[in-house]
Scaffold this active site. Structure first.
Site, PDB file in Angstrom:
ATOM      1  N   GLU A  46      67.834  38.087  70.613  1.00 49.85           N
ATOM      2  CA  GLU A  46      67.316  38.878  69.500  1.00 49.85           C
ATOM      3  C   GLU A  46      68.400  39.258  68.507  1.00 49.85           C
ATOM      4  O   GLU A  46      69.569  39.372  68.861  1.00 49.85           O
ATOM      5  CB  GLU A  46      66.669  40.166  70.053  1.00 49.85           C
ATOM      6  CG  GLU A  46      65.446  39.850  70.888  1.00 49.85           C
ATOM      7  CD  GLU A  46      64.761  41.086  71.478  1.00 49.85           C
ATOM      8  OE1 GLU A  46      63.535  41.086  71.552  1.00 49.85           O
ATOM      9  OE2 GLU A  46      65.454  42.036  71.866  1.00 49.85           O
ATOM     10  N   CYS A  52      72.749  43.408  63.315  1.00 46.73           N
ATOM     11  CA  CYS A  52      73.219  43.573  64.685  1.00 46.73           C
ATOM     12  C   CYS A  52      73.055  42.226  65.389  1.00 46.73           C
ATOM     13  O   CYS A  52      71.944  41.744  65.586  1.00 46.73           O
ATOM     14  CB  CYS A  52      72.373  44.668  65.339  1.00 46.73           C
ATOM     15  SG  CYS A  52      72.865  45.061  66.993  1.00 46.73           S
ATOM     16  N   CYS A  84      73.201  39.845  79.670  1.00 44.72           N
ATOM     17  CA  CYS A  84      74.557  40.375  79.801  1.00 44.72           C
ATOM     18  C   CYS A  84      74.923  40.375  81.277  1.00 44.72           C
ATOM     19  O   CYS A  84      74.088  40.705  82.117  1.00 44.72           O
ATOM     20  CB  CYS A  84      74.618  41.801  79.240  1.00 44.72           C
ATOM     21  SG  CYS A  84      76.293  42.470  79.186  1.00 44.72           S
ATOM     22  N   CYS A 133      75.369  48.138  82.542  1.00 41.51           N
ATOM     23  CA  CYS A 133      75.427  49.554  82.214  1.00 41.51           C
ATOM     24  C   CYS A 133      74.024  50.103  82.496  1.00 41.51           C
ATOM     25  O   CYS A 133      73.028  49.517  82.071  1.00 41.51           O
ATOM     26  CB  CYS A 133      75.828  49.729  80.758  1.00 41.51           C
ATOM     27  SG  CYS A 133      77.388  48.892  80.424  1.00 41.51           S
ATOM     28  N   CYS A 183      71.218  50.623  79.848  1.00 41.58           N
ATOM     29  CA  CYS A 183      70.998  49.560  78.851  1.00 41.58           C
ATOM     30  C   CYS A 183      69.984  48.546  79.357  1.00 41.58           C
ATOM     31  O   CYS A 183      70.151  47.974  80.434  1.00 41.58           O
ATOM     32  CB  CYS A 183      72.320  48.864  78.551  1.00 41.58           C
ATOM     33  SG  CYS A 183      72.147  47.413  77.506  1.00 41.58           S
ATOM     34  N   CYS A 240      69.405  50.546  69.853  1.00 41.75           N
ATOM     35  CA  CYS A 240      70.514  50.223  70.762  1.00 41.75           C
ATOM     36  C   CYS A 240      70.039  50.187  72.194  1.00 41.75           C
ATOM     37  O   CYS A 240      69.404  51.126  72.667  1.00 41.75           O
ATOM     38  CB  CYS A 240      71.568  51.320  70.751  1.00 41.75           C
ATOM     39  SG  CYS A 240      72.412  51.490  69.235  1.00 41.75           S
TER      40      CYS A 240
HETATM   41  N1  SAH Z   1      78.078  44.991  75.121  1.00 40.28           N
HETATM   42  C1  SAH Z   1      78.634  45.691  74.043  1.00 40.28           C
HETATM   43  C2  SAH Z   1      77.830  45.609  72.766  1.00 40.28           C
HETATM   44  C3  SAH Z   1      76.326  45.687  72.861  1.00 40.28           C
HETATM   45  S1  SAH Z   1      75.598  47.240  73.245  1.00 40.28           S
HETATM   46  C4  SAH Z   1      78.906  47.127  74.426  1.00 40.28           C
HETATM   47  O1  SAH Z   1      78.450  47.539  75.479  1.00 40.28           O
HETATM   48  O2  SAH Z   1      79.611  47.799  73.688  1.00 40.28           O
HETATM   49  C5  SAH Z   1      75.762  48.227  71.765  1.00 40.28           C
HETATM   50  C6  SAH Z   1      75.819  49.730  72.048  1.00 40.28           C
HETATM   51  O3  SAH Z   1      74.546  50.242  72.469  1.00 40.28           O
HETATM   52  C7  SAH Z   1      76.790  50.083  73.148  1.00 40.28           C
HETATM   53  O4  SAH Z   1      77.559  51.204  72.806  1.00 40.28           O
HETATM   54  C8  SAH Z   1      75.855  50.409  74.265  1.00 40.28           C
HETATM   55  O5  SAH Z   1      76.480  51.187  75.257  1.00 40.28           O
HETATM   56  C9  SAH Z   1      74.738  51.121  73.565  1.00 40.28           C
HETATM   57  N2  SAH Z   1      73.514  51.246  74.351  1.00 40.28           N
HETATM   58  C10 SAH Z   1      73.084  50.433  75.336  1.00 40.28           C
HETATM   59  N3  SAH Z   1      71.904  50.875  75.832  1.00 40.28           N
HETATM   60  C11 SAH Z   1      71.572  51.986  75.148  1.00 40.28           C
HETATM   61  C12 SAH Z   1      70.445  52.862  75.187  1.00 40.28           C
HETATM   62  N4  SAH Z   1      69.428  52.651  76.018  1.00 40.28           N
HETATM   63  N5  SAH Z   1      70.440  53.897  74.335  1.00 40.28           N
HETATM   64  C13 SAH Z   1      71.456  54.079  73.461  1.00 40.28           C
HETATM   65  N6  SAH Z   1      72.529  53.273  73.367  1.00 40.28           N
HETATM   66  C14 SAH Z   1      72.593  52.219  74.218  1.00 40.28           C
HETATM   67 FE1  SF4 Z   2      76.046  44.658  78.472  1.00 38.66          FE
HETATM   68 FE2  SF4 Z   2      74.359  46.580  77.693  1.00 38.66          FE
HETATM   69 FE3  SF4 Z   2      76.629  47.210  78.990  1.00 38.66          FE
HETATM   70 FE4  SF4 Z   2      76.772  46.318  76.470  1.00 38.66          FE
HETATM   71  S1  SF4 Z   2      75.801  48.231  77.140  1.00 38.66           S
HETATM   72  S2  SF4 Z   2      78.038  45.673  78.220  1.00 38.66           S
HETATM   73  S3  SF4 Z   2      75.038  44.844  76.461  1.00 38.66           S
HETATM   74  S4  SF4 Z   2      74.898  46.028  79.818  1.00 38.66           S
END
Ligand code: SAH
Ligand code: SF4
Length: 447
Positions: free
Chosen positions: A141, A154, A161, A165, A168, A419
């Protein structure tokens, strides 16, 4: 000006690709490995080579391998590169400075692709999300977020991934694969296609003027042949879509080089931000070899909490991460590092957390700003978003210590474009499946 040179050497040393690659069988051809003309470049099923994502030199090498002499290949490589990345042209027929007879020769052997658009969605707040598909059938996406003074694309770097996290949604996908250079730069090009934002040629600009239409002018009234931010919808790029960009370093770097090249997409590096969860060994390379703005997903200030919510912390801890940020090439007070901090209720959002955050950023003398991201929920998520009052209190503590700490407004929540919400429909999983997946990924990280 139209070039009238002929097909320099075309077809003299190389037969058409289709003739070089007979596919066995008359009715039900079985796939055979296709010959690789230049290292790492494989023709499509129809025998043509997609040049999207290739640098100028590689395009010229392919033209030479297909039969042009070296000098002609170099010239054609330069011309095609310009049309491809600077003008967004996908049809060789539209390349007006290439001889008319040469264009079909190119079209027979090469193609300029784009990721396939499966679905385009529009949020009530103006955010747009595209579900895209790779040629081998993987979905990913990209999201466009328009604001009053800027428009941010974005961009995804991987399908899914490998990290997980816990807050996420993308992290609950099994990584299918890294995106290629063409699939990454192709997202930016698709966005320019959709927004109608390729720089016009001087001739097109002149005809518009004659028709009494507005011109692409700068503040001095001069025609802007290049891609300038003023008056544009798409002004910024963030590598914050699906995936961890530093786990796909080479492809992300090569794609961003095409985006930043003045003869390519010509977007300033100052308008590009790469977000990482903290892959320390690749951060230095990122500064040296890409040189874009850095955003770091910090999200917690203690080992215990960060280990839980950003499990890569077990491998690369907070102190080492901040030390790596302090030595990031290109960071300065003018170009501060952004620390992303997702606000999770009763997990990382106390006054004490805010004060520790300030202490850490000051201790490492980081030119920093903090981006507070209200948690975007998704079905099955184990966390809740902090209350608006808590977020405000947290922000105030950081702000009063002299560090900017804006709260990011969630965008496109109604179309799951915010995000951490990116996850393709094909990948929706049950809670039990997700728990199993987390366990597998944790085990993988532990080694
Ligand atoms: N993998 C990279 C970039 C993609 S995520 C990273 O982790 O930095 C982009 C941002 O969205 C990151 O800061 C991530 O931690 C945040 N993010 C992920 N899931 C989220 C959620 N459910 N609510 C708010 N921010 C989130
Ligand atoms: Fe991967 Fe989501 Fe963690 Fe970014 S925030 S490193 S996309 S699992």
């Amino acid at each position: 000006m139209t070039d009238t040179t002929t097909l320099e050497g075309a077809g003299q040393t190389a037969a058409p690709l289709s003739a070089q690659m007979p596919i066995p069988g008359h009715i039900d051809p079985v796939p055979v490995p296709r010959p690789t003309l230049v290292d790492g470049v494989t023709p499509r099923e129809d025998g043509r080579i997609d040049v999207l994502g290739l640098p100028k030199k590689r395009i010229a090498e392919l033209f030479e391998a297909a039969g042009l002499d070296a000098k002609a290949a170099k010239l054609r490589g330069k011309q095609v590169y310009h049309w491809l990345y600077h003008r967004g042209v996908t049809d060789f027929e539209a390349m007006t400075d290439i001889a008319k007879t040469m264009r079909p020769w190119l079209a027979e052997r090469f193609v300029i692709g784009r990721p396939e658009i499966v679905e385009a969605q529009h949020s009530t707040d103006g955010t747009r999300k595209w579900l895209l598909r790779t040629a081998d059938g993987h979905d990913f996406e990209m999201v466009f977020i328009p604001d009053a003074d800027r428009g941010t694309l974005c961009v995804s770097s991987q399908v899914g991934c490998t990290l997980n996290c816990r807050f996420c949604h993308t992290g609950t996908m099994r990584l299918v694969r890294n995106l290629t250079v063409g699939e990454i730069v192709g997202q930016v090009m698709l966005a320019r296609d959709s927004l109608g934002e390729w720089p016009r040629t001087a001739a097109e600009a002149a005809s518009k003027t004659m028709a009494g239409l507005d011109q692409d002018e700068d503040e001095n009234g001069e025609y802007q042949g290049d891609y300038h931010a003023s008056g544009r919808l798409l002004t910024n790029i963030v590598m914050m879509g699906m995936g961890e960009p530093l786990y796909n370093f080479d492809n992300v770097r090569d794609a961003l080089k095409l985006v930043m090249d003045g003869e390519g997409l010509a977007l300033s590096r100052r308008r590009i931000t790469l977000s990482t969860s903290g892959v320390i060994p690749q951060m230095e390379r990122c500064g040296q070899e890409i040189g874009v703005n850095l955003a770091v997903s910090l999200h917690a200030v203690t080992k215990e909490v960060r280990d839980e919510i950003v499990p890569i912390n077990k491998k690369y801890g907070i102190e080492d991460l901040l030390a790596a940020c302090a030595s990031y090439h290109g960071a300065s007070n003018a170009r501060r590092i952004t620390f992303e901090y997702v606000m999770l209720k009763d997990k990382n959002d106390s006054d004490e957390d805010a004060r520790e955050l300030v202490r850490l950023l000051k201790h490492y003398k980081l030119p920093a700003k903090v981006n507070l991201i209200p948690f975007n929920p998704w079905p099955g998520a184990a966390y809740e978003c902090s209350t608006p009052e808590r977020i405000r209190a947290f922000s105030n503590i950081v702000f009063e210590a002299g560090i900017s700490a804006p709260v990011r407004t969630p965008r496109g929540r109604d179309i799951d474009a915010a995000c951490g919400q990116l996850k393709t429909a094909a990948e929706k999983r049950s809670r039990a499946e997700m728990d199993r997946l987390y366990a597998e990924k944790d085990a993988a990280l532990a080694v």
